[in-house]
Design an enzyme around this catalytic site. Sequence first.
Site, PDB file in Angstrom:
ATOM      1  N   LYS A  30       0.837  -1.206   0.000  1.00 35.85           N
ATOM      2  CA  LYS A  30       0.000   0.000   0.000  1.00 35.85           C
ATOM      3  C   LYS A  30       0.870   1.254   0.000  1.00 35.85           C
ATOM      4  CE  LYS A  30      -2.271   2.122   3.463  1.00 35.85           C
ATOM      5  NZ  LYS A  30      -2.348   3.580   3.260  1.00 35.85           N
ATOM      6  N   ASP A  59      -3.129   4.384  -2.273  1.00 38.90           N
ATOM      7  CA  ASP A  59      -4.119   4.910  -1.315  1.00 38.90           C
ATOM      8  C   ASP A  59      -4.063   6.435  -1.317  1.00 38.90           C
ATOM      9  OD1 ASP A  59      -5.951   5.093   0.764  1.00 38.90           O
ATOM     10  OD2 ASP A  59      -4.480   4.661   2.325  1.00 38.90           O
ATOM     11  N   LYS A  61      -6.855   8.448  -1.765  1.00 43.02           N
ATOM     12  CA  LYS A  61      -8.130   8.989  -1.248  1.00 43.02           C
ATOM     13  C   LYS A  61      -8.551  10.240  -2.010  1.00 43.02           C
ATOM     14  CE  LYS A  61      -7.374   7.306   3.453  1.00 43.02           C
ATOM     15  NZ  LYS A  61      -5.927   6.973   3.422  1.00 43.02           N
ATOM     16  N   ASP A  64     -12.436  15.466  -5.062  1.00 44.47           N
ATOM     17  CA  ASP A  64     -12.404  16.716  -5.821  1.00 44.47           C
ATOM     18  C   ASP A  64     -13.672  16.805  -6.670  1.00 44.47           C
ATOM     19  OD1 ASP A  64     -11.394  19.072  -7.212  1.00 44.47           O
ATOM     20  OD2 ASP A  64      -9.380  18.391  -6.685  1.00 44.47           O
ATOM     21  N   PRO A  66     -16.011  16.370 -10.052  1.00 43.63           N
ATOM     22  CA  PRO A  66     -16.079  15.138 -10.857  1.00 43.63           C
ATOM     23  C   PRO A  66     -15.016  14.968 -11.939  1.00 43.63           C
ATOM     24  CG  PRO A  66     -18.282  15.902 -10.400  1.00 43.63           C
ATOM     25  CD  PRO A  66     -17.357  16.947  -9.847  1.00 43.63           C
ATOM     26  N   THR A 118     -10.940   5.523   9.918  1.00 40.52           N
ATOM     27  CA  THR A 118     -10.874   4.737  11.157  1.00 40.52           C
ATOM     28  C   THR A 118     -10.333   5.565  12.322  1.00 40.52           C
ATOM     29  OG1 THR A 118      -8.890   3.819  10.109  1.00 40.52           O
ATOM     30  CG2 THR A 118     -10.769   2.378  10.289  1.00 40.52           C
ATOM     31  N   ARG A 208       1.897   0.403  11.076  1.00 38.84           N
ATOM     32  CA  ARG A 208       2.845   0.460  12.194  1.00 38.84           C
ATOM     33  C   ARG A 208       3.069  -0.869  12.923  1.00 38.84           C
ATOM     34  NH1 ARG A 208       0.140   6.085  13.846  1.00 38.84           N
ATOM     35  NH2 ARG A 208      -1.538   4.980  12.740  1.00 38.84           N
TER      36      ARG A 208
HETATM   37  O1  C5P Z   1      -0.119   2.296  10.914  1.00 40.68           O
HETATM   38  P1  C5P Z   1      -1.549   1.913  10.696  1.00 40.68           P
HETATM   39  O2  C5P Z   1      -1.771   0.402  10.704  1.00 40.68           O
HETATM   40  O3  C5P Z   1      -2.528   2.665  11.570  1.00 40.68           O
HETATM   41  O4  C5P Z   1      -1.796   2.370   9.185  1.00 40.68           O
HETATM   42  C1  C5P Z   1      -3.059   2.384   8.600  1.00 40.68           C
HETATM   43  C2  C5P Z   1      -2.896   2.806   7.161  1.00 40.68           C
HETATM   44  O5  C5P Z   1      -4.179   2.756   6.566  1.00 40.68           O
HETATM   45  C3  C5P Z   1      -2.381   4.229   6.979  1.00 40.68           C
HETATM   46  O6  C5P Z   1      -1.577   4.223   5.808  1.00 40.68           O
HETATM   47  C4  C5P Z   1      -3.628   5.043   6.761  1.00 40.68           C
HETATM   48  O7  C5P Z   1      -3.407   6.143   5.903  1.00 40.68           O
HETATM   49  C5  C5P Z   1      -4.536   4.039   6.074  1.00 40.68           C
HETATM   50  N1  C5P Z   1      -5.974   4.281   6.218  1.00 40.68           N
HETATM   51  C6  C5P Z   1      -6.598   4.384   7.436  1.00 40.68           C
HETATM   52  N2  C5P Z   1      -7.946   4.648   7.497  1.00 40.68           N
HETATM   53  C7  C5P Z   1      -8.660   4.779   6.378  1.00 40.68           C
HETATM   54  C8  C5P Z   1      -8.037   4.650   5.134  1.00 40.68           C
HETATM   55  C9  C5P Z   1      -6.672   4.387   5.095  1.00 40.68           C
HETATM   56  O8  C5P Z   1      -5.943   4.227   8.468  1.00 40.68           O
HETATM   57  N3  C5P Z   1      -9.964   4.985   6.441  1.00 40.68           N
END
Ligand code: C5P
Length: 227
Positions: A30, A59, A61, A64, A66, A118, A208
């Site tokens: 990712k 990723d 995201k 903006d 259309p 999240t 992480r």
């Molecule tokens: O380090 P960690 O496991 O928290 O990383 C989560 C990854 O998922 C990060 O790269 C973050 O940008 C991504 N992410 C997220 N929540 C979302 C979409 C993507 O944490 N809704």
Amino acid sequence: MQLCVALDLEKKEDNLSLLQELKGLDLWAKVGLRSFIRDGAVFLDEIRKIDGNFKIFLDLKLYDIPYTMANAALECAKLEIDMLTVHLSSAKSALTILMQRLNALKKRPLIMGVSALTSFSEEEFLSVYNAPLKTQAITLSAMGKESGIDGVVCSVFESLAIKEALGKNFLTLTPGIRLNKNDKEDQERVANAKEAKQNLSDFIVVGRPIYQAKEPREVVLELLKDC
Ligand code: C5P
């Protein structure tokens, strides 16, 4: 369930050596904003050069108007990636146009719409969207499905409800995965990989807990057992 490893490290070389360590495992790499802004599209070629057979998940995201979104998604598709994220709150017109344009290609990436980050708590979500998180995540996901996207990004806690409302084939991708739930960092709604699977998540995203571990490959092997 498939595992996406977030390449969010400070240096490109560190991300590439992490992937070297994970060679031979069935994983998605990712590439998020940090790596893509710093290392650019050539980073994707460097991942391919490792020859680890990693699928590539960009990723970014997108959010903006259309045509800007659709054009950006077309440029991403030219990079021959396998999955791309967009924000569901960019709304139906943007998502529909984007999918029409991508569906005209011979091959296109999976498109996943971000419902509620999240990192959002209930209160924070309410302050931005003026609606309860779970119901709004389902409403946004339903709109995403109508627009023709492949699935949504949500927490483990919304995954099952989204599947029940929209069908098993509508994909869910769940970040916020932790081996130890006390290690939340900036995430809020965290769960472990087993819970993700029980909630029918199709993809988990882990950053992480893998790249900060002493033995990242061991952590990945443990996570893969629960996939
Ligand atoms: O380090 P960690 O496991 O928290 O990383 C989560 C990854 O998922 C990060 O790269 C973050 O940008 C991504 N992410 C997220 N929540 C979302 C979409 C993507 O944490 N809704």
